[in-house]
Design a protein around this motif. Structure first.
Motif, PDB file in Angstrom:
ATOM      1  N   GLY A  64      32.561  34.281  42.758  1.00  0.00           N
ATOM      2  CA  GLY A  64      33.256  35.357  43.436  1.00  0.00           C
ATOM      3  C   GLY A  64      33.607  36.475  42.487  1.00  0.00           C
ATOM      4  N   PHE A  65      34.018  37.583  43.068  1.00  0.00           N
ATOM      5  CA  PHE A  65      34.430  38.754  42.301  1.00  0.00           C
ATOM      6  C   PHE A  65      35.728  39.237  42.921  1.00  0.00           C
ATOM      7  CE2 PHE A  65      34.252  43.294  41.178  1.00  0.00           C
ATOM      8  CZ  PHE A  65      34.002  43.197  39.825  1.00  0.00           C
ATOM      9  N   LEU A  66      36.850  38.813  42.330  1.00  0.00           N
ATOM     10  CA  LEU A  66      38.178  39.126  42.851  1.00  0.00           C
ATOM     11  C   LEU A  66      39.075  39.611  41.722  1.00  0.00           C
ATOM     12  CD1 LEU A  66      38.756  35.917  45.021  1.00  0.00           C
ATOM     13  CD2 LEU A  66      38.398  38.236  45.887  1.00  0.00           C
ATOM     14  N   THR A  67      40.157  40.261  42.096  1.00  0.00           N
ATOM     15  CA  THR A  67      41.155  40.608  41.088  1.00  0.00           C
ATOM     16  C   THR A  67      41.903  39.336  40.691  1.00  0.00           C
ATOM     17  OG1 THR A  67      42.819  41.081  42.759  1.00  0.00           O
ATOM     18  CG2 THR A  67      41.473  42.940  42.011  1.00  0.00           C
ATOM     19  N   GLU A  68      42.553  39.397  39.572  1.00  0.00           N
ATOM     20  CA  GLU A  68      43.283  38.237  39.063  1.00  0.00           C
ATOM     21  C   GLU A  68      44.326  37.733  40.054  1.00  0.00           C
ATOM     22  OE1 GLU A  68      45.645  37.019  34.959  1.00  0.00           O
ATOM     23  OE2 GLU A  68      45.385  39.127  35.459  1.00  0.00           O
ATOM     24  N   THR A  69      44.955  38.653  40.761  1.00  0.00           N
ATOM     25  CA  THR A  69      45.993  38.256  41.711  1.00  0.00           C
ATOM     26  C   THR A  69      45.419  37.610  42.969  1.00  0.00           C
ATOM     27  OG1 THR A  69      46.006  40.476  42.675  1.00  0.00           O
ATOM     28  CG2 THR A  69      47.629  40.020  40.943  1.00  0.00           C
ATOM     29  N   GLY A  70      44.104  37.681  43.150  1.00  0.00           N
ATOM     30  CA  GLY A  70      43.468  37.097  44.330  1.00  0.00           C
ATOM     31  C   GLY A  70      43.228  35.607  44.229  1.00  0.00           C
ATOM     32  N   VAL A  71      43.481  35.020  43.067  1.00  0.00           N
ATOM     33  CA  VAL A  71      43.226  33.594  42.858  1.00  0.00           C
ATOM     34  C   VAL A  71      44.515  32.926  42.412  1.00  0.00           C
ATOM     35  CG1 VAL A  71      41.848  31.904  41.585  1.00  0.00           C
ATOM     36  CG2 VAL A  71      40.844  34.106  42.189  1.00  0.00           C
ATOM     37  N   THR A  72      44.867  31.827  43.077  1.00  0.00           N
ATOM     38  CA  THR A  72      46.070  31.073  42.717  1.00  0.00           C
ATOM     39  C   THR A  72      45.672  29.693  42.206  1.00  0.00           C
ATOM     40  OG1 THR A  72      46.356  30.058  44.892  1.00  0.00           O
ATOM     41  CG2 THR A  72      47.332  32.247  44.565  1.00  0.00           C
ATOM     42  N   THR A  73      46.602  28.997  41.601  1.00  0.00           N
ATOM     43  CA  THR A  73      46.318  27.642  41.114  1.00  0.00           C
ATOM     44  C   THR A  73      45.961  26.718  42.277  1.00  0.00           C
ATOM     45  OG1 THR A  73      48.687  27.163  41.142  1.00  0.00           O
ATOM     46  CG2 THR A  73      47.736  27.821  39.038  1.00  0.00           C
ATOM     47  N   ALA A  74      46.499  26.978  43.457  1.00  0.00           N
ATOM     48  CA  ALA A  74      46.193  26.156  44.629  1.00  0.00           C
ATOM     49  C   ALA A  74      44.727  26.272  45.051  1.00  0.00           C
ATOM     50  CB  ALA A  74      47.095  26.553  45.797  1.00  0.00           C
ATOM     51  N   ASP A  75      44.051  27.352  44.645  1.00  0.00           N
ATOM     52  CA  ASP A  75      42.638  27.537  45.000  1.00  0.00           C
ATOM     53  C   ASP A  75      41.718  26.594  44.232  1.00  0.00           C
ATOM     54  OD1 ASP A  75      43.107  29.660  46.819  1.00  0.00           O
ATOM     55  OD2 ASP A  75      43.244  31.072  45.141  1.00  0.00           O
ATOM     56  N   ASP A  76      42.194  26.041  43.126  1.00  0.00           N
ATOM     57  CA  ASP A  76      41.409  25.142  42.285  1.00  0.00           C
ATOM     58  C   ASP A  76      40.100  25.796  41.836  1.00  0.00           C
ATOM     59  OD1 ASP A  76      40.940  22.755  40.894  1.00  0.00           O
ATOM     60  OD2 ASP A  76      39.797  21.899  42.554  1.00  0.00           O
ATOM     61  N   LEU A  77      40.227  27.041  41.370  1.00  0.00           N
ATOM     62  CA  LEU A  77      39.090  27.805  40.864  1.00  0.00           C
ATOM     63  C   LEU A  77      39.393  28.269  39.450  1.00  0.00           C
ATOM     64  CD1 LEU A  77      38.421  30.065  43.992  1.00  0.00           C
ATOM     65  CD2 LEU A  77      37.105  28.046  43.288  1.00  0.00           C
ATOM     66  N   VAL A  78      38.363  28.571  38.710  1.00  0.00           N
ATOM     67  CA  VAL A  78      38.517  29.096  37.356  1.00  0.00           C
ATOM     68  C   VAL A  78      38.352  30.609  37.405  1.00  0.00           C
ATOM     69  CG1 VAL A  78      37.525  29.126  35.035  1.00  0.00           C
ATOM     70  CG2 VAL A  78      37.635  26.985  36.318  1.00  0.00           C
ATOM     71  N   SER A  79      39.275  31.332  36.805  1.00  0.00           N
ATOM     72  CA  SER A  79      39.186  32.786  36.705  1.00  0.00           C
ATOM     73  C   SER A  79      38.807  33.157  35.280  1.00  0.00           C
ATOM     74  CB  SER A  79      40.529  33.441  37.039  1.00  0.00           C
ATOM     75  OG  SER A  79      40.863  33.235  38.374  1.00  0.00           O
ATOM     76  N   LEU A  80      37.847  34.058  35.155  1.00  0.00           N
ATOM     77  CA  LEU A  80      37.447  34.563  33.851  1.00  0.00           C
ATOM     78  C   LEU A  80      37.797  36.039  33.758  1.00  0.00           C
ATOM     79  CD1 LEU A  80      33.858  33.021  33.559  1.00  0.00           C
ATOM     80  CD2 LEU A  80      35.996  32.094  32.694  1.00  0.00           C
ATOM     81  N   ASP A  81      38.328  36.451  32.630  1.00  0.00           N
ATOM     82  CA  ASP A  81      38.599  37.865  32.387  1.00  0.00           C
ATOM     83  C   ASP A  81      37.292  38.560  32.020  1.00  0.00           C
ATOM     84  OD1 ASP A  81      41.339  37.526  32.771  1.00  0.00           O
ATOM     85  OD2 ASP A  81      41.679  37.103  30.633  1.00  0.00           O
ATOM     86  N   LEU A  82      37.072  39.747  32.566  1.00  0.00           N
ATOM     87  CA  LEU A  82      35.912  40.535  32.179  1.00  0.00           C
ATOM     88  C   LEU A  82      36.223  41.261  30.878  1.00  0.00           C
ATOM     89  CD1 LEU A  82      34.728  42.132  35.540  1.00  0.00           C
ATOM     90  CD2 LEU A  82      33.600  40.346  34.214  1.00  0.00           C
ATOM     91  N   THR A  83      35.281  41.240  29.955  1.00  0.00           N
ATOM     92  CA  THR A  83      35.480  41.873  28.651  1.00  0.00           C
ATOM     93  C   THR A  83      34.985  43.313  28.629  1.00  0.00           C
ATOM     94  OG1 THR A  83      33.364  41.003  27.860  1.00  0.00           O
ATOM     95  CG2 THR A  83      35.345  39.688  27.410  1.00  0.00           C
ATOM     96  N   ASP A  84      34.381  43.771  29.713  1.00  0.00           N
ATOM     97  CA  ASP A  84      33.820  45.117  29.767  1.00  0.00           C
ATOM     98  C   ASP A  84      34.901  46.178  29.550  1.00  0.00           C
ATOM     99  OD1 ASP A  84      30.847  44.903  31.289  1.00  0.00           O
ATOM    100  OD2 ASP A  84      32.217  43.219  31.559  1.00  0.00           O
ATOM    101  N   GLU A  85      34.543  47.203  28.793  1.00  0.00           N
ATOM    102  CA  GLU A  85      35.419  48.366  28.603  1.00  0.00           C
ATOM    103  C   GLU A  85      34.646  49.603  29.000  1.00  0.00           C
ATOM    104  OE1 GLU A  85      38.538  48.524  27.855  1.00  0.00           O
ATOM    105  OE2 GLU A  85      38.831  46.418  27.380  1.00  0.00           O
ATOM    106  N   PRO A  86      35.260  50.527  29.649  1.00  0.00           N
ATOM    107  CA  PRO A  86      36.638  50.476  30.106  1.00  0.00           C
ATOM    108  C   PRO A  86      36.759  49.595  31.348  1.00  0.00           C
ATOM    109  CG  PRO A  86      35.640  52.520  30.827  1.00  0.00           C
ATOM    110  CD  PRO A  86      34.608  51.798  29.991  1.00  0.00           C
ATOM    111  N   GLN A  87      37.932  49.027  31.535  1.00  0.00           N
ATOM    112  CA  GLN A  87      38.197  48.207  32.706  1.00  0.00           C
ATOM    113  C   GLN A  87      38.317  49.105  33.933  1.00  0.00           C
ATOM    114  OE1 GLN A  87      38.790  44.709  33.232  1.00  0.00           O
ATOM    115  NE2 GLN A  87      37.681  44.587  31.307  1.00  0.00           N
ATOM    116  N   PRO A  88      37.885  48.613  35.078  1.00  0.00           N
ATOM    117  CA  PRO A  88      38.055  49.407  36.300  1.00  0.00           C
ATOM    118  C   PRO A  88      39.533  49.666  36.577  1.00  0.00           C
ATOM    119  CG  PRO A  88      36.628  47.511  36.683  1.00  0.00           C
ATOM    120  CD  PRO A  88      37.223  47.352  35.317  1.00  0.00           C
ATOM    121  N   THR A  89      39.825  50.841  37.104  1.00  0.00           N
ATOM    122  CA  THR A  89      41.189  51.214  37.448  1.00  0.00           C
ATOM    123  C   THR A  89      41.365  51.097  38.953  1.00  0.00           C
ATOM    124  OG1 THR A  89      41.270  52.761  35.604  1.00  0.00           O
ATOM    125  CG2 THR A  89      42.888  53.071  37.347  1.00  0.00           C
TER     126      THR A  89
END
Length: 126
Positions: A64-89
């Motif tokens: 998936g492609f979601l913002t960090e706030t779109g995933v909770t611990t209850a979802d049992d999913l792994v979130s990865l931070d994107l290292t791309d610069e500049p980050q989308p605003t």
């Protein structure tokens, strides 16, 4: 990927994506990152329901492609931070009636949002 904490968007070029449908900001950011990285990731499914998206990711149908706030611990999913610069605003608007009466908690939240917006504008790095 599950053992990583961050990843560059270009590294995802061969992945199958489950995306939120048009009408959300996510597809626009996804297209922009695809263009900047000169890749064409495959989107296998689009939905307007984030819960369906997360369920499909959990079932292994794609990533998936979601913002960090779109995933909770209850979802049992792994979130990865994107290292791309500049980050989308992301720009967020808050609208309410002029005659709106706020509870104490709501007013405190509104005041926090206003202060964050002011601090953001004063920070020249944005």
């Amino acid at each position: 990927m599950a053992d990583r904490r961050q990843i560059g968007f270009a590294e995802l070029k061969d992945q199958q994506f489950i995306m939120l449908a048009e009408g959300f900001v996510h597809p626009h950011v996804f297209k922009a990152l695809s263009k900047v990285n000169r890749i064409h990731p495959k989107v296998v499914y689009r939905t307007s329901d984030a819960s369906i998206l997360k369920s499909m990711v959990h079932a292994g149908a794609g990533i998936g492609f979601l913002t960090e706030t779109g995933v909770t611990t209850a979802d049992d999913l792994v979130s990865l931070d994107l290292t791309d610069e500049p980050q989308p605003t992301f720009y967020i608007s808050l609208a309410y009636r002029k005659s709106q009466r706020f509870s104490e908690t709501q007013q405190a939240l509104l005041d926090s949002f206003i202060q964050i917006a002011r601090d953001y504008r004063l920070d020249s790095t944005h």
